[in-house]
Design a protein around this motif. Structure first.
Motif, mmCIF file in Angstrom:
data_model
loop_
_atom_site.group_PDB
_atom_site.id
_atom_site.type_symbol
_atom_site.label_atom_id
_atom_site.label_comp_id
_atom_site.label_asym_id
_atom_site.label_seq_id
_atom_site.Cartn_x
_atom_site.Cartn_y
_atom_site.Cartn_z
ATOM 1 N N ASP A 127 32.880 39.691 24.064
ATOM 2 C CA ASP A 127 33.356 38.318 24.231
ATOM 3 C C ASP A 127 33.024 37.895 25.658
ATOM 4 O O ASP A 127 33.572 38.437 26.616
ATOM 5 C CB ASP A 127 34.860 38.257 23.998
ATOM 6 C CG ASP A 127 35.450 36.880 24.217
ATOM 7 O OD1 ASP A 127 34.713 35.946 24.625
ATOM 8 O OD2 ASP A 127 36.668 36.724 23.987
ATOM 9 N N PRO A 128 32.122 36.924 25.840
ATOM 10 C CA PRO A 128 31.723 36.531 27.195
ATOM 11 C C PRO A 128 32.884 36.007 28.037
ATOM 12 O O PRO A 128 32.822 36.058 29.261
ATOM 13 C CB PRO A 128 30.676 35.439 26.983
ATOM 14 C CG PRO A 128 30.362 35.430 25.548
ATOM 15 C CD PRO A 128 31.408 36.175 24.820
ATOM 16 N N ILE A 144 27.633 41.129 35.427
ATOM 17 C CA ILE A 144 26.770 42.269 35.100
ATOM 18 C C ILE A 144 27.575 43.555 35.070
ATOM 19 O O ILE A 144 27.449 44.364 34.148
ATOM 20 C CB ILE A 144 25.598 42.366 36.102
ATOM 21 C CG1 ILE A 144 24.629 41.201 35.879
ATOM 22 C CG2 ILE A 144 24.882 43.708 35.979
ATOM 23 C CD1 ILE A 144 23.588 41.065 36.956
ATOM 24 N N ALA A 145 28.417 43.766 36.069
ATOM 25 C CA ALA A 145 29.236 44.992 36.118
ATOM 26 C C ALA A 145 30.200 45.063 34.946
ATOM 27 O O ALA A 145 30.392 46.128 34.355
ATOM 28 C CB ALA A 145 30.001 45.046 37.448
ATOM 29 N N ASN A 146 30.789 43.935 34.572
ATOM 30 C CA ASN A 146 31.749 43.921 33.461
ATOM 31 C C ASN A 146 31.085 44.044 32.110
ATOM 32 O O ASN A 146 31.702 44.522 31.155
ATOM 33 C CB ASN A 146 32.605 42.647 33.518
ATOM 34 C CG ASN A 146 33.574 42.652 34.677
ATOM 35 O OD1 ASN A 146 33.919 43.720 35.192
ATOM 36 N ND2 ASN A 146 33.973 41.490 35.107
ATOM 37 N N LEU A 147 29.819 43.639 32.007
ATOM 38 C CA LEU A 147 29.106 43.718 30.733
ATOM 39 C C LEU A 147 28.768 45.157 30.378
ATOM 40 O O LEU A 147 28.792 45.542 29.217
ATOM 41 C CB LEU A 147 27.837 42.858 30.770
ATOM 42 C CG LEU A 147 27.032 42.760 29.498
ATOM 43 C CD1 LEU A 147 27.890 42.317 28.322
ATOM 44 C CD2 LEU A 147 25.873 41.804 29.683
ATOM 45 N N LYS A 148 28.482 45.993 31.355
ATOM 46 C CA LYS A 148 28.192 47.424 31.135
ATOM 47 C C LYS A 148 27.104 47.603 30.088
ATOM 48 O O LYS A 148 27.328 48.142 29.025
ATOM 49 C CB LYS A 148 29.454 48.166 30.726
ATOM 50 C CG LYS A 148 30.532 48.136 31.760
ATOM 51 C CD LYS A 148 31.751 48.898 31.292
ATOM 52 C CE LYS A 148 32.800 48.860 32.349
ATOM 53 N NZ LYS A 148 33.898 47.987 32.104
ATOM 54 N N GLN A 153 27.608 36.494 43.695
ATOM 55 C CA GLN A 153 28.733 37.433 43.605
ATOM 56 C C GLN A 153 29.335 37.416 42.199
ATOM 57 O O GLN A 153 29.665 38.460 41.643
ATOM 58 C CB GLN A 153 29.797 37.090 44.655
ATOM 59 C CG GLN A 153 30.934 38.084 44.672
ATOM 60 C CD GLN A 153 31.950 37.763 45.754
ATOM 61 O OE1 GLN A 153 31.844 36.778 46.461
ATOM 62 N NE2 GLN A 153 32.951 38.607 45.868
ATOM 63 N N LEU A 154 29.448 36.233 41.602
ATOM 64 C CA LEU A 154 29.978 36.143 40.236
ATOM 65 C C LEU A 154 29.001 36.737 39.226
ATOM 66 O O LEU A 154 29.423 37.403 38.282
ATOM 67 C CB LEU A 154 30.276 34.690 39.861
ATOM 68 C CG LEU A 154 31.565 34.108 40.418
ATOM 69 C CD1 LEU A 154 31.744 32.684 39.926
ATOM 70 C CD2 LEU A 154 32.767 34.946 40.045
#
Length: 153
Positions: free
Chosen positions: A27-28, A148-152, A142-143
């Motif tokens: 979920d984006p 990207i980090a949260n998408l894994k 930064q966002l």
């Protein structure tokens, strides 16, 4: 006479069908917090699903009146050939990204992390002050890194 007891038939769980084209499981709206988006947009905003048929799942954080917003879309079709339309390429959080639009108040970035690939856009409200041509993308990086980090991938 011996009567055999009958048991109900064994029910196996249904196999999950594979995702249809244009769909991803993530979920984006979970890739950024509303407070992160609100700080960037400059107004209290909440993520709203913004799915695009045949493109992918999206989420939009939009200020009242639509003057400023953030949009994250996870795309499952093949990554487009953007070599001629890209203004510049950048590395963001270990992923190759292409800046397609960057006019000071609007930014559009594609990140090719495989499937799904990411489309990130943001727009600042026009304050009437002159801003550098790369202002919106620079302040958005930064966002984008956080997404990207949260998408894994």
């Amino acid at each position: 006479m011996v009567v055999a007891a009958t048991r109900p038939p064994l029910r196996l769980p249904r196999p999950r069908s594979p995702a249809r084209p244009g769909q991803v499981a993530t979920d984006p709206c979970t890739l950024l917090t509303d407070s992160d988006a609100s700080a960037h947009v400059g107004a209290q905003v909440n993520g709203t699903p913004d799915d695009l048929p045949n493109v992918g799942r999206g989420c939009r954080w939009e200020a009242p009146g639509g003057a400023a917003y953030l949009s994250v879309i996870l795309n499952t079709p093949a990554f487009p050939d953007i070599t001629t339309s890209s203004q510049r390429t950048v590395d963001i959080a270990g992923k190759k990204a292409a800046v397609l639009a960057d006019d000071g108040t609007y930014c559009l970035v594609y990140v090719n992390g495989g499937t799904p690939w990411l489309q990130f856009s943001s727009q600042s409200a026009d304050t009437g002050r002159e801003v550098a041509k790369t202002f919106e993308c620079e302040r958005s990086m930064q966002l984008v890194s956080k997404v990207i980090a949260n998408l894994k991938w």
